[in-house]
Design a protein around this motif. Structure first.
Motif, PDB file in Angstrom:
ATOM      1  N   ARG A 152     -40.629  25.387 -66.068  1.00  0.00           N
ATOM      2  CA  ARG A 152     -39.634  26.485 -65.517  1.00  0.00           C
ATOM      3  C   ARG A 152     -39.085  25.931 -64.286  1.00  0.00           C
ATOM      4  NH1 ARG A 152     -43.791  30.255 -63.918  1.00  0.00           N
ATOM      5  NH2 ARG A 152     -44.395  30.345 -66.031  1.00  0.00           N
ATOM      6  N   GLN A 153     -39.674  24.935 -63.524  1.00  0.00           N
ATOM      7  CA  GLN A 153     -39.279  24.542 -62.210  1.00  0.00           C
ATOM      8  C   GLN A 153     -37.820  23.605 -62.583  1.00  0.00           C
ATOM      9  OE1 GLN A 153     -41.760  22.061 -59.606  1.00  0.00           O
ATOM     10  NE2 GLN A 153     -40.576  22.684 -57.953  1.00  0.00           N
ATOM     11  N   THR A 154     -38.020  22.908 -63.822  1.00  0.00           N
ATOM     12  CA  THR A 154     -37.047  22.012 -64.261  1.00  0.00           C
ATOM     13  C   THR A 154     -35.765  22.967 -64.818  1.00  0.00           C
ATOM     14  OG1 THR A 154     -38.673  20.237 -65.123  1.00  0.00           O
ATOM     15  CG2 THR A 154     -36.430  20.057 -66.031  1.00  0.00           C
ATOM     16  N   PHE A 155     -36.140  23.930 -65.522  1.00  0.00           N
ATOM     17  CA  PHE A 155     -35.089  24.724 -65.932  1.00  0.00           C
ATOM     18  C   PHE A 155     -34.171  25.413 -64.825  1.00  0.00           C
ATOM     19  CE2 PHE A 155     -37.059  24.829 -70.407  1.00  0.00           C
ATOM     20  CZ  PHE A 155     -36.226  24.883 -70.918  1.00  0.00           C
ATOM     21  N   GLN A 156     -34.979  25.637 -63.656  1.00  0.00           N
ATOM     22  CA  GLN A 156     -34.194  26.535 -62.981  1.00  0.00           C
ATOM     23  C   GLN A 156     -33.653  25.673 -61.739  1.00  0.00           C
ATOM     24  OE1 GLN A 156     -37.663  28.648 -61.526  1.00  0.00           O
ATOM     25  NE2 GLN A 156     -37.272  30.584 -62.662  1.00  0.00           N
ATOM     26  N   SER A 157     -33.947  24.157 -61.665  1.00  0.00           N
ATOM     27  CA  SER A 157     -33.587  23.508 -60.547  1.00  0.00           C
ATOM     28  C   SER A 157     -32.274  23.309 -60.427  1.00  0.00           C
ATOM     29  CB  SER A 157     -33.887  22.221 -60.775  1.00  0.00           C
ATOM     30  OG  SER A 157     -33.412  21.114 -59.924  1.00  0.00           O
ATOM     31  N   LYS A 158     -31.508  23.366 -59.252  1.00  0.00           N
ATOM     32  CA  LYS A 158     -30.031  23.521 -59.125  1.00  0.00           C
ATOM     33  C   LYS A 158     -29.584  22.055 -59.042  1.00  0.00           C
ATOM     34  CE  LYS A 158     -29.789  27.716 -56.354  1.00  0.00           C
ATOM     35  NZ  LYS A 158     -29.291  28.443 -57.201  1.00  0.00           N
ATOM     36  N   THR A 161     -29.114  29.374 -71.800  1.00  0.00           N
ATOM     37  CA  THR A 161     -28.988  29.991 -70.422  1.00  0.00           C
ATOM     38  C   THR A 161     -28.987  28.863 -69.411  1.00  0.00           C
ATOM     39  OG1 THR A 161     -30.127  31.897 -70.994  1.00  0.00           O
ATOM     40  CG2 THR A 161     -30.213  31.510 -68.700  1.00  0.00           C
ATOM     41  N   ALA A 162     -29.823  27.917 -69.494  1.00  0.00           N
ATOM     42  CA  ALA A 162     -29.708  26.771 -68.551  1.00  0.00           C
ATOM     43  C   ALA A 162     -28.413  25.981 -68.500  1.00  0.00           C
ATOM     44  CB  ALA A 162     -30.916  25.922 -68.566  1.00  0.00           C
ATOM     45  N   LEU A 163     -27.755  25.811 -69.816  1.00  0.00           N
ATOM     46  CA  LEU A 163     -26.663  25.077 -69.668  1.00  0.00           C
ATOM     47  C   LEU A 163     -25.388  25.847 -68.978  1.00  0.00           C
ATOM     48  CD1 LEU A 163     -25.015  22.726 -71.012  1.00  0.00           C
ATOM     49  CD2 LEU A 163     -24.899  24.014 -73.094  1.00  0.00           C
ATOM     50  N   SER A 164     -25.437  27.117 -69.102  1.00  0.00           N
ATOM     51  CA  SER A 164     -24.586  28.083 -68.591  1.00  0.00           C
ATOM     52  C   SER A 164     -24.558  27.703 -67.039  1.00  0.00           C
ATOM     53  CB  SER A 164     -24.827  29.400 -68.651  1.00  0.00           C
ATOM     54  OG  SER A 164     -24.851  29.591 -70.087  1.00  0.00           O
ATOM     55  N   MET A 165     -25.561  27.554 -66.253  1.00  0.00           N
ATOM     56  CA  MET A 165     -25.626  27.387 -64.735  1.00  0.00           C
ATOM     57  C   MET A 165     -25.400  25.831 -64.519  1.00  0.00           C
ATOM     58  SD  MET A 165     -29.282  29.451 -64.553  1.00  0.00           S
ATOM     59  CE  MET A 165     -29.209  31.226 -64.967  1.00  0.00           C
ATOM     60  N   LEU A 183     -35.235  36.885 -74.801  1.00  0.00           N
ATOM     61  CA  LEU A 183     -36.127  36.114 -75.839  1.00  0.00           C
ATOM     62  C   LEU A 183     -36.482  34.617 -74.855  1.00  0.00           C
ATOM     63  CD1 LEU A 183     -36.142  37.201 -79.197  1.00  0.00           C
ATOM     64  CD2 LEU A 183     -37.754  37.624 -77.609  1.00  0.00           C
ATOM     65  N   GLY A 184     -35.183  34.183 -74.217  1.00  0.00           N
ATOM     66  CA  GLY A 184     -35.501  32.833 -73.545  1.00  0.00           C
ATOM     67  C   GLY A 184     -36.108  32.848 -72.144  1.00  0.00           C
ATOM     68  N   ASP A 185     -37.253  33.592 -72.199  1.00  0.00           N
ATOM     69  CA  ASP A 185     -37.621  34.079 -70.876  1.00  0.00           C
ATOM     70  C   ASP A 185     -38.669  32.878 -70.335  1.00  0.00           C
ATOM     71  OD1 ASP A 185     -39.531  34.817 -68.753  1.00  0.00           O
ATOM     72  OD2 ASP A 185     -39.100  36.993 -69.448  1.00  0.00           O
ATOM     73  N   LEU A 186     -38.481  32.378 -69.282  1.00  0.00           N
ATOM     74  CA  LEU A 186     -39.053  31.272 -68.880  1.00  0.00           C
ATOM     75  C   LEU A 186     -40.626  31.661 -68.687  1.00  0.00           C
ATOM     76  CD1 LEU A 186     -36.382  29.479 -66.514  1.00  0.00           C
ATOM     77  CD2 LEU A 186     -36.961  28.849 -68.851  1.00  0.00           C
ATOM     78  N   SER A 187     -41.150  32.627 -68.702  1.00  0.00           N
ATOM     79  CA  SER A 187     -42.605  32.851 -68.446  1.00  0.00           C
ATOM     80  C   SER A 187     -43.405  32.308 -69.478  1.00  0.00           C
ATOM     81  CB  SER A 187     -42.857  34.669 -68.429  1.00  0.00           C
ATOM     82  OG  SER A 187     -42.394  35.064 -69.460  1.00  0.00           O
ATOM     83  N   ASP A 237     -26.590  44.219 -69.648  1.00  0.00           N
ATOM     84  CA  ASP A 237     -25.741  45.458 -68.865  1.00  0.00           C
ATOM     85  C   ASP A 237     -24.982  45.217 -67.588  1.00  0.00           C
ATOM     86  OD1 ASP A 237     -26.948  46.745 -71.088  1.00  0.00           O
ATOM     87  OD2 ASP A 237     -29.021  47.062 -69.980  1.00  0.00           O
ATOM     88  N   LYS A 238     -24.389  44.149 -67.602  1.00  0.00           N
ATOM     89  CA  LYS A 238     -23.410  43.768 -66.411  1.00  0.00           C
ATOM     90  C   LYS A 238     -24.184  43.532 -64.942  1.00  0.00           C
ATOM     91  CE  LYS A 238     -19.709  46.456 -68.577  1.00  0.00           C
ATOM     92  NZ  LYS A 238     -18.604  47.733 -68.486  1.00  0.00           N
ATOM     93  N   LYS A 239     -25.413  43.622 -65.204  1.00  0.00           N
ATOM     94  CA  LYS A 239     -26.194  43.043 -63.820  1.00  0.00           C
ATOM     95  C   LYS A 239     -26.919  41.696 -64.244  1.00  0.00           C
ATOM     96  CE  LYS A 239     -27.522  48.039 -63.325  1.00  0.00           C
ATOM     97  NZ  LYS A 239     -28.597  49.118 -63.577  1.00  0.00           N
ATOM     98  N   ILE A 240     -27.084  41.197 -63.006  1.00  0.00           N
ATOM     99  CA  ILE A 240     -27.615  39.652 -62.862  1.00  0.00           C
ATOM    100  C   ILE A 240     -29.130  40.014 -63.041  1.00  0.00           C
ATOM    101  CG2 ILE A 240     -27.666  37.864 -61.297  1.00  0.00           C
ATOM    102  CD1 ILE A 240     -24.678  38.245 -60.419  1.00  0.00           C
ATOM    103  N   LEU A 241     -29.580  38.976 -63.769  1.00  0.00           N
ATOM    104  CA  LEU A 241     -31.034  38.852 -63.910  1.00  0.00           C
ATOM    105  C   LEU A 241     -31.721  37.477 -63.623  1.00  0.00           C
ATOM    106  CD1 LEU A 241     -31.288  40.408 -67.599  1.00  0.00           C
ATOM    107  CD2 LEU A 241     -31.496  41.557 -65.446  1.00  0.00           C
ATOM    108  N   SER A 242     -32.946  37.557 -63.129  1.00  0.00           N
ATOM    109  CA  SER A 242     -33.388  36.256 -62.852  1.00  0.00           C
ATOM    110  C   SER A 242     -33.702  35.436 -64.027  1.00  0.00           C
ATOM    111  CB  SER A 242     -34.686  36.180 -62.005  1.00  0.00           C
ATOM    112  OG  SER A 242     -35.487  37.089 -62.843  1.00  0.00           O
ATOM    113  N   PHE A 243     -33.465  34.134 -63.946  1.00  0.00           N
ATOM    114  CA  PHE A 243     -34.021  33.239 -65.254  1.00  0.00           C
ATOM    115  C   PHE A 243     -35.233  32.308 -64.665  1.00  0.00           C
ATOM    116  CE2 PHE A 243     -32.946  29.168 -67.215  1.00  0.00           C
ATOM    117  CZ  PHE A 243     -33.461  29.405 -68.361  1.00  0.00           C
TER     118      PHE A 243
END
Length: 273
Positions: free
Chosen positions: A150-156, A199-203, A139-143, A267-273
């Motif tokens: 979104r760009q800010t959340f995803q920024s490395k 999620t962003a904090l984890s990264m 439910l924390g989908d960036l869409s 489900d043990k699979k990496i998803l995009s954020f």
């Protein structure tokens, strides 16, 4: 020195199932923590009857004093920590009459700031190869946010300080009644934003830990799916044991694993954020 695992918000639901699974698979002491001491002790008793032997400690992630007491306990009893599963969370239902400002303050306080404060407090105790699992949500989908946000959340290059400022600004915007014009229009509002932050904090945290690669500390966020809990409701498609599978998998990642590290999984699979 024995290994130690901690699960927050673990007196019921997914947290309880994670404790149960770790008691069976983790070679060390497993702590079941909960805000309500009587409910936590009752959960431990329930697991004892199933052959599991977790230890209990009271922990309210909204309280810095409670966090400090728990840190002192771990420091004195174990001198370190190997696994931290940040599971404590809250979500107000769509028809809940609680005023929006209060919903946002409580939800962000537990789901984001509580997670952040506890993890930062326990960081000095993390042993080499420690694993942190932040229970987030799809439910924390960036869409649901603007392309710029979104760009800010995803920024490395996003830093912890910048993320915290964004989350604090969100709370302030809700209090001021300007959140919708600032682009925060999704429902349920508080829960979605809190999980975007988790999620962003984890990264962000993984990038911090990568500064010392020899320590091999790994942080991941996980969506357990729609689970039959008090939060998920009786019509959810997954059992609590199914919801606990991926958090347990991430908690038990072997030393020096190359992936997943700083990812969002289901489900043990990496998803995009």
């Amino acid at each position: 020195m024995s290994r130690v695992a901690v699960v927050t918000g673990a007196n019921k639901g997914i947290g309880l199932a994670i404790v149960k699974g770790l008691c069976k698979q983790f070679d060390g002491t497993v702590y079941l923590t909960a805000r309500d001491e009587s409910k936590g002790q009752e959960a431990v008793k329930e697991l004892n009857e199933q052959g599991c032997q977790p230890r209990f400690h009271q922990l309210d992630v909204l309280s810095l004093d409670s966090i400090h007491r728990f840190k002192q306990h771990l420091e004195k009893e174990h001198q370190g920590l190997d696994v931290l599963v940040n599971n404590a969370g809250v979500m107000y239902g769509r028809s809940n009459p609680t005023p929006l400002v209060e919903q946002v303050e409580v939800t962000m306080g537990i789901n984001f700031f509580g997670l952040l404060n506890l993890t930062k407090a326990l960081m000095p105790l993390l042993k080499p190869h420690a694993r942190i699992v932040n229970v987030s949500s799809g439910l924390g989908d960036l869409s649901y946010v603007t392309p710029e946000r979104r760009q800010t959340f995803q920024s490395k290059q996003l830093t912890e300080e910048e993320l915290v400022q964004m989350m604090e600004q969100f709370v302030s915007d809700v209090k001021s009644g300007v959140h919708e014009e600032k682009g925060w229009k999704m429902e349920p509002l508080a829960y979605r934003v809190s999980k975007m932050g988790a999620t962003a904090l984890s990264m962000v945290q993984q990038r911090q830990f990568d500064a010392d690669p020899a320590a091999d500390i790994v942080v991941n966020a996980v969506c357990p799916g729609w689970v039959r809990t008090d939060m998920g409701g009786p019509n959810a498609g997954r059992s609590v044991d199914k919801g606990a599978e991926t958090p347990i998998y991430l908690a038990l990642l072997p030393p020096n694993v190359s992936s997943p590290r700083g990812e969002f999984l289901r489900d043990k699979k990496i998803l995009s954020f």
